[in-house]
Design a protein around this motif. Sequence first.
Motif, short mmCIF file in Angstrom:
data_model
loop_
_atom_site.label_atom_id
_atom_site.label_comp_id
_atom_site.label_asym_id
_atom_site.label_seq_id
_atom_site.Cartn_x
_atom_site.Cartn_y
_atom_site.Cartn_z
N UNK A 119 0.59 -1.03 -0.22
CA UNK A 119 -0.17 0.48 -0.08
C UNK A 119 0.64 0.85 0.34
N UNK A 120 1.95 1.33 0.22
CA UNK A 120 2.60 2.34 0.75
C UNK A 120 3.30 3.29 -0.70
N UNK A 121 3.54 1.67 -1.80
CA UNK A 121 3.96 2.07 -2.70
C UNK A 121 3.37 1.91 -4.26
N UNK A 122 1.42 1.15 -4.08
CA UNK A 122 0.58 1.86 -4.82
C UNK A 122 -0.15 2.74 -5.30
N UNK A 123 0.09 4.13 -4.03
CA UNK A 123 -0.66 5.01 -5.05
C UNK A 123 -2.53 4.86 -3.85
N UNK A 124 -3.20 5.28 -3.66
CA UNK A 124 -4.49 5.29 -2.82
C UNK A 124 -5.18 4.02 -3.02
N UNK A 125 -5.91 4.52 -4.12
CA UNK A 125 -6.99 2.91 -4.87
C UNK A 125 -6.03 1.96 -4.45
N UNK A 126 -5.05 1.84 -5.97
CA UNK A 126 -5.01 0.30 -4.92
C UNK A 126 -3.97 -0.22 -4.23
N UNK B 53 -2.92 -0.52 12.57
CA UNK B 53 -2.45 0.75 13.03
C UNK B 53 -0.69 0.36 14.00
N UNK B 54 -0.52 -0.43 14.27
CA UNK B 54 0.53 -0.85 14.67
C UNK B 54 1.83 -1.08 14.27
N UNK B 55 1.77 -1.65 12.81
CA UNK B 55 2.40 -1.39 11.43
C UNK B 55 2.98 -0.05 11.54
N UNK B 56 1.87 0.49 11.62
CA UNK B 56 2.25 2.35 10.74
C UNK B 56 2.49 2.44 11.60
N UNK C 48 9.97 6.32 3.62
CA UNK C 48 8.77 6.96 2.00
C UNK C 48 8.20 6.80 2.27
N UNK C 49 6.88 7.45 1.76
CA UNK C 49 5.24 7.21 0.88
C UNK C 49 4.65 6.16 2.49
N UNK C 50 4.84 7.27 3.86
CA UNK C 50 3.72 6.43 5.19
C UNK C 50 3.05 7.25 5.13
N UNK C 51 2.86 8.76 4.63
CA UNK C 51 1.70 9.52 4.85
C UNK C 51 0.61 8.67 3.07
N UNK C 52 1.01 8.70 2.28
CA UNK C 52 -0.26 8.25 1.19
C UNK C 52 -0.39 6.89 2.03
N UNK C 53 -0.08 6.92 2.72
CA UNK C 53 -0.09 5.26 3.24
C UNK C 53 -1.23 5.15 4.53
#
Length: 312
Positions: A144-151, A171-174, A181-186
């Motif tokens: 999900x961190x790489x895929x973009x929001x929808x995917x 939530x714990x993993x987040x 990198x990519x944590x905000x879209x995730x």
Amino acid sequence: MLEHVADPLGIILRRDALAVGFNDNHLARARRDGSIVRLRQGLYVLGSSWASADPATRHRMLVAGVLRLYRNTVAASHQSACVLQGGPMWGLELSHAHVTNLAGVGERRAARVTHHRGECRVGDLTRSEGLWVTSPLRTALDTASLAGRDAGVCVLDWYLNRGLVTRHELGVGLDRKVDWPGSLPLQLAVRLCDARSESVGESRTRLLCVDRRLPLPDLQFEVFHPSGRLAGRTDFAWPAYGLLGEFDGVGKYTRTRRLGETVVDAVLREKAREDLLRELTGWRMIRFVWADLDTPAATAARIGRAMHRAAA
């Protein structure tokens, strides 16, 4: 015969072929006549196996071969691990095998392999057919961190729906990935995911409602007979507007066919189910197909009109 060197997927490593007496000339001739297909340096697959494989299987071939090449120094991760675990492929970049180096070094992309660097903690890895693969939780978040929001939402929905992860675990993993990198879209994808979505089509329809500021539907809405017996479920429902919704994916009617039932029989049974649900609720029904997701403005307008008519 190179077939004797191949594994059950049809994968052939150059080093294995050389070890039993073949040479590069043999491999070159086999490539020219189509007996084998080169996936990357040192990695081949039987031509017959490749020709009969669907996209998911082809990616599994590439990933399994890469893992064998690198032995136990890498684990399949990100979208490659998602494919290996049976997850959705929509919107994922699958031209490369994605691996995470277990030594925590290396971040590069070459020869159809994307190497990721990231610390692997206890519980982040699992073994599958003798190969290292990231755990479902790590895979869901990485993908999900790489895929973009929808995917990314489609992937998270799938892992939640199959019970492979929980919202608490996400939530714990987040929290552990907040500096990655990519944590905000995730973070946005985690907020939007929903375990009740049962398909990519359902997830994308829900996100269309989010983007177009439409009321969010109830998911897997149950309709009952007056006696209290369950009459059926719909993918979506907007009770305040007296509107039911269904997503008709490509494989819906083949997947739900009963023993001895034709596709036509399945379609007629679905029509009877829809009639019953509308009769029991007095509500309208709106249906979506894949093409509707490619025209979000028109589809949103259609939903709005259906809500208006149903509420009138």
